[in-house]
Write an enzyme that holds these catalytic residues in place. Structure first.
Site, mmCIF file in Angstrom:
data_model
loop_
_atom_site.group_PDB
_atom_site.id
_atom_site.type_symbol
_atom_site.label_atom_id
_atom_site.label_comp_id
_atom_site.label_asym_id
_atom_site.label_seq_id
_atom_site.Cartn_x
_atom_site.Cartn_y
_atom_site.Cartn_z
ATOM 1 N N GLN A 1 -7.250 -8.277 -11.094
ATOM 2 C CA GLN A 1 -8.017 -7.082 -10.741
ATOM 3 C C GLN A 1 -7.666 -5.935 -11.699
ATOM 4 O O GLN A 1 -8.541 -5.208 -12.172
ATOM 5 C CB GLN A 1 -7.695 -6.693 -9.303
ATOM 6 C CG GLN A 1 -8.301 -5.401 -8.833
ATOM 7 C CD GLN A 1 -8.168 -5.249 -7.325
ATOM 8 O OE1 GLN A 1 -8.986 -5.762 -6.574
ATOM 9 N NE2 GLN A 1 -7.143 -4.559 -6.872
ATOM 10 N N GLN B 1 -17.321 -8.156 -1.707
ATOM 11 C CA GLN B 1 -16.326 -8.891 -2.493
ATOM 12 C C GLN B 1 -15.720 -10.074 -1.744
ATOM 13 O O GLN B 1 -14.856 -10.768 -2.275
ATOM 14 C CB GLN B 1 -15.235 -7.959 -3.011
ATOM 15 C CG GLN B 1 -14.215 -7.505 -1.981
ATOM 16 C CD GLN B 1 -13.274 -6.467 -2.562
ATOM 17 O OE1 GLN B 1 -13.683 -5.377 -2.947
ATOM 18 N NE2 GLN B 1 -11.999 -6.810 -2.675
ATOM 19 N N HIS C 1 0.842 -1.208 0.000
ATOM 20 C CA HIS C 1 0.000 0.000 0.000
ATOM 21 C C HIS C 1 0.874 1.254 0.000
ATOM 22 O O HIS C 1 0.578 2.236 -0.681
ATOM 23 C CB HIS C 1 -0.885 0.030 1.246
ATOM 24 C CG HIS C 1 -1.845 -1.119 1.356
ATOM 25 N ND1 HIS C 1 -1.659 -2.142 2.245
ATOM 26 C CD2 HIS C 1 -3.000 -1.387 0.697
ATOM 27 C CE1 HIS C 1 -2.661 -3.009 2.137
ATOM 28 N NE2 HIS C 1 -3.485 -2.572 1.197
ATOM 29 N N SER D 1 0.991 -8.937 1.817
ATOM 30 C CA SER D 1 -0.463 -9.015 1.753
ATOM 31 C C SER D 1 -1.008 -8.864 3.164
ATOM 32 O O SER D 1 -0.394 -9.337 4.130
ATOM 33 C CB SER D 1 -0.886 -10.372 1.179
ATOM 34 O OG SER D 1 -2.249 -10.618 1.473
ATOM 35 N N LYS E 1 0.306 -6.923 -7.779
ATOM 36 C CA LYS E 1 0.028 -8.087 -6.924
ATOM 37 C C LYS E 1 -1.323 -8.713 -7.280
ATOM 38 O O LYS E 1 -1.464 -9.925 -7.304
ATOM 39 C CB LYS E 1 0.061 -7.622 -5.468
ATOM 40 C CG LYS E 1 -0.648 -8.478 -4.468
ATOM 41 C CD LYS E 1 0.159 -9.675 -4.124
ATOM 42 C CE LYS E 1 -0.370 -10.458 -2.958
ATOM 43 N NZ LYS E 1 -1.802 -10.403 -2.715
#
Ligand code: AMP
Length: 288
Positions: free
Chosen positions: A154, A61, A37, A186, A150
């Site tokens: 998406q 999701q 991030h 992650s 990563k």
């Protein structure tokens, strides 16, 4: 840094920034910030005048209630990290701000959302991702939005949505940030105990083995994948999938020629982890 909770407040803030001629970046996140991030926020800080980071654990999701319930939440620490990196606004809305009563719209990228992660988790996963990302684009109207390599699928799915719906936003993809032993950072890694954390490196080892096979001249995808599976098995992990796909269409490729995307998913202890690497057979060097 301001923390804002409502669409109205974000629109007012962004409106003022635009009036002042400032470019606007959006970094969509689900919080529990780590180095991945941070890399996105740094890239946004470098490229745009105004940096908005959204922090929203999007309930729709998640395919399992336990995964949603167990998802790490640490808004205070996240706000401190964002402030340190020069973020202007942390947009952390409550669920009802994003999904008011009667919310009935879903964005569906047919095909791309159905394979790989979509095949395992259900296509509704990317429906939910696209719907919330589209809503965030509508709220913030950023010039540039930042996503991590990563989550390779998406990126592919969101890119297609942006193209199909002519959403006026540029997408910037930031390379995967890894721990020194190769494990992709992650939020889910926090769930691993010591032994599981060690086994989790199997995903990176599998991808490296595919890359090494290609570097050795292997051009048959199945053979390269077999090398990757063997490396993962040696590390004690069985992949849910390990596949070589076209980086734009996500179609599986048989013969390695040009740019390909190697994707992997595996359960390690309580966590389901994903990783990927882009390989260009023309250059044969691999890069994540
Ligand atoms: P998340 O909070 O997990 O939804 O992730 C928010 C953004 O950070 C997504 O665009 C992710 O792809 C990106 N991201 C997550 N982990 C990493 C990583 N290790 N390296 C680079 N980007 C990442």
């Amino acid at each position: 840094m301001k923390t804002l909770r409502t669409i109205t407040d974000v629109r007012a803030h962004v409106g003022a920034a635009r009036k002042a001629g400032r470019s606007v970046a959006l970094v969509p996140t689900m919080g529990a910030f780590h180095g991945g991030h941070e890399a996105l926020m740094r890239a946004a800080r470098e490229r745009c005048d105004e940096v908005i980071v959204s922090l929203f654990v999007n309930p729709t999701q998640f395919d399992a209630a336990a995964d949603l319930a167990g998802y790490p939440r640490s808004e205070e620490a996240d706000a401190a990290i964002a402030a340190r990196l020069g973020v202007d606004v942390l947009f952390a809305p409550p669920v009802e701000e994003i999904y008011p009563a009667g919310f009935a719209t879903t964005i569906r990228v047919v095909g791309l959302a159905d394979v790989l992660e979509g095949a395992t988790r259900g296509a509704r996963h990317f429906d939910a991702v696209c719907t919330v990302v589209c809503k965030l684009f509508g709220i913030v109207a950023p010039d540039v939005a930042f996503f991590g390599q990563k989550d390779a699928q998406q990126v592919v799915v969101v890119r297609r949505m942006v193209r199909d719906l002519a959403i006026p936003v540029a997408l910037e993809v930031v390379p995967t940030v890894r721990a020194p032993d190769g494990l992709a950072l992650s939020s889910r890694n926090a769930r691993l105990d010591g032994a599981e954390r060690a086994r989790a490196t199997a995903l990176a080892r599998g991808l490296e083995a595919v890359g090494a096979a290609v570097a050795d001249g292997e051009r048959d995808a199945a053979a390269a994948v077999a090398a990757g599976r063997a490396a993962m098995a040696a590390a004690g992990v069985q992949p849910e999938y390990l596949a070589v796909v076209d980086p734009d269409t996500l179609d599986e490729v048989r013969e390695l020629d040009g740019r390909v995307l190697v994707v992997v998913a595996a359960h390690v202890g309580p966590a389901r982890l994903i990783d990927n690497v882009l390989i260009d057979t023309e250059q044969v060097a691999t890069h994540a």
